[in-house]
Design a protein around this motif. Structure first.
Motif, short mmCIF file in Angstrom:
data_model
loop_
_atom_site.label_atom_id
_atom_site.label_comp_id
_atom_site.label_asym_id
_atom_site.label_seq_id
_atom_site.Cartn_x
_atom_site.Cartn_y
_atom_site.Cartn_z
N LYS A 95 0.84 -1.20 0.00
CA LYS A 95 0.00 0.00 0.00
C LYS A 95 0.88 1.26 0.00
O LYS A 95 0.63 2.20 -0.75
N VAL A 96 1.91 1.25 0.83
CA VAL A 96 2.83 2.40 0.89
C VAL A 96 3.58 2.55 -0.43
O VAL A 96 3.74 3.65 -0.94
N VAL A 97 4.02 1.44 -1.00
CA VAL A 97 4.73 1.46 -2.29
C VAL A 97 3.86 2.12 -3.36
O VAL A 97 4.33 2.98 -4.11
N VAL A 98 2.58 1.75 -3.40
CA VAL A 98 1.66 2.34 -4.39
C VAL A 98 1.44 3.82 -4.10
O VAL A 98 1.47 4.65 -5.01
N GLN A 99 1.25 4.17 -2.83
CA GLN A 99 1.04 5.58 -2.46
C GLN A 99 2.22 6.45 -2.86
O GLN A 99 2.05 7.61 -3.20
N LEU A 100 3.42 5.88 -2.81
CA LEU A 100 4.62 6.64 -3.14
C LEU A 100 4.97 6.56 -4.62
O LEU A 100 5.99 7.10 -5.04
N GLY A 101 4.14 5.89 -5.39
CA GLY A 101 4.38 5.80 -6.84
C GLY A 101 5.58 4.97 -7.22
O GLY A 101 6.27 5.29 -8.18
N PRO A 103 5.77 1.36 -8.05
CA PRO A 103 5.28 -0.01 -8.31
C PRO A 103 6.40 -1.02 -8.54
O PRO A 103 6.18 -2.22 -8.38
N ASP A 104 7.58 -0.55 -8.86
CA ASP A 104 8.72 -1.47 -9.04
C ASP A 104 9.14 -2.12 -7.73
O ASP A 104 9.83 -3.14 -7.73
N LEU A 105 8.71 -1.57 -6.60
CA LEU A 105 9.06 -2.14 -5.30
C LEU A 105 7.94 -3.01 -4.70
O LEU A 105 8.04 -3.45 -3.56
N LEU A 106 6.88 -3.24 -5.48
CA LEU A 106 5.79 -4.11 -4.99
C LEU A 106 6.35 -5.49 -4.67
O LEU A 106 7.19 -6.02 -5.38
N VAL A 107 5.85 -6.05 -3.60
CA VAL A 107 6.25 -7.39 -3.18
C VAL A 107 5.10 -8.32 -3.56
O VAL A 107 4.07 -8.35 -2.88
N GLU A 108 5.28 -9.01 -4.66
CA GLU A 108 4.24 -9.91 -5.17
C GLU A 108 4.50 -11.33 -4.70
O GLU A 108 5.67 -11.71 -4.51
N PRO A 109 3.43 -12.11 -4.57
CA PRO A 109 3.66 -13.52 -4.22
C PRO A 109 4.38 -14.23 -5.36
O PRO A 109 4.18 -13.93 -6.52
N ARG A 110 5.24 -15.16 -4.98
CA ARG A 110 5.97 -15.96 -5.98
C ARG A 110 5.02 -16.97 -6.58
O ARG A 110 4.25 -17.61 -5.89
N ARG A 111 5.11 -17.13 -7.85
CA ARG A 111 4.33 -18.13 -8.57
C ARG A 111 5.15 -19.40 -8.70
O ARG A 111 6.29 -19.34 -9.12
N THR A 112 4.56 -20.51 -8.35
CA THR A 112 5.28 -21.78 -8.51
C THR A 112 4.93 -22.34 -9.89
O THR A 112 3.78 -22.39 -10.27
N PRO A 113 5.97 -22.76 -10.63
CA PRO A 113 5.71 -23.28 -11.98
C PRO A 113 4.97 -24.59 -11.97
O PRO A 113 4.91 -25.33 -11.10
#
Length: 113
Positions: A95-101, A103-113
């Motif tokens: 949320k803070v990452v988005v508020q600060l503009g 998006p490159d620092l978003l922590v996304e869940p890892r996708r398992t292949p």
């Protein structure tokens, strides 16, 4: 009128130390995806702390709150209150990452292949 330049380095160092200390404390108890998530959250928070040293007070406060949310665990002595999960910290950090503009620092869940 004298202009006093504010030193932000000590506050930055303190926040980064808090993140690093917390990560070191929880690392032994985490495995696999949880450990990876904690490390990615810590990396994102470190980057936010460094990049907002000269930002507005409001932006610095957002980052400081995210750091504190990550490092402070809410536990009661009688264990009636749940411990904050890494997923909850992930939502706050993102949320803070988005508020600060940043998006490159978003922590996304890892996708398992």
């Amino acid at each position: 009128m004298t202009v006093v330049r504010r030193e932000s380095q000590p506050a930055t160092d303190v926040l980064i130390r808090k993140v690093d200390s917390h990560l070191a404390a929880v690392r032994p108890g985490l495995r696999g995806p949880d450990l990876e998530l904690a490390e990615r959250l810590a990396a994102s928070l470190r980057a936010l702390v460094v990049e907002t040293t000269q930002a507005s007070a409001a932006d610095r406060a957002r980052v400081r709150a995210a750091v504190h949310y990550f490092v402070l665990r809410r536990e009661s002595l009688d264990q009636l209150l749940p411990v904050r999960s890494l997923a909850a910290a992930q939502r706050v950090v993102n949320k803070v990452v988005v508020q600060l503009g940043r998006p490159d620092l978003l922590v996304e869940p890892r996708r398992t292949p």
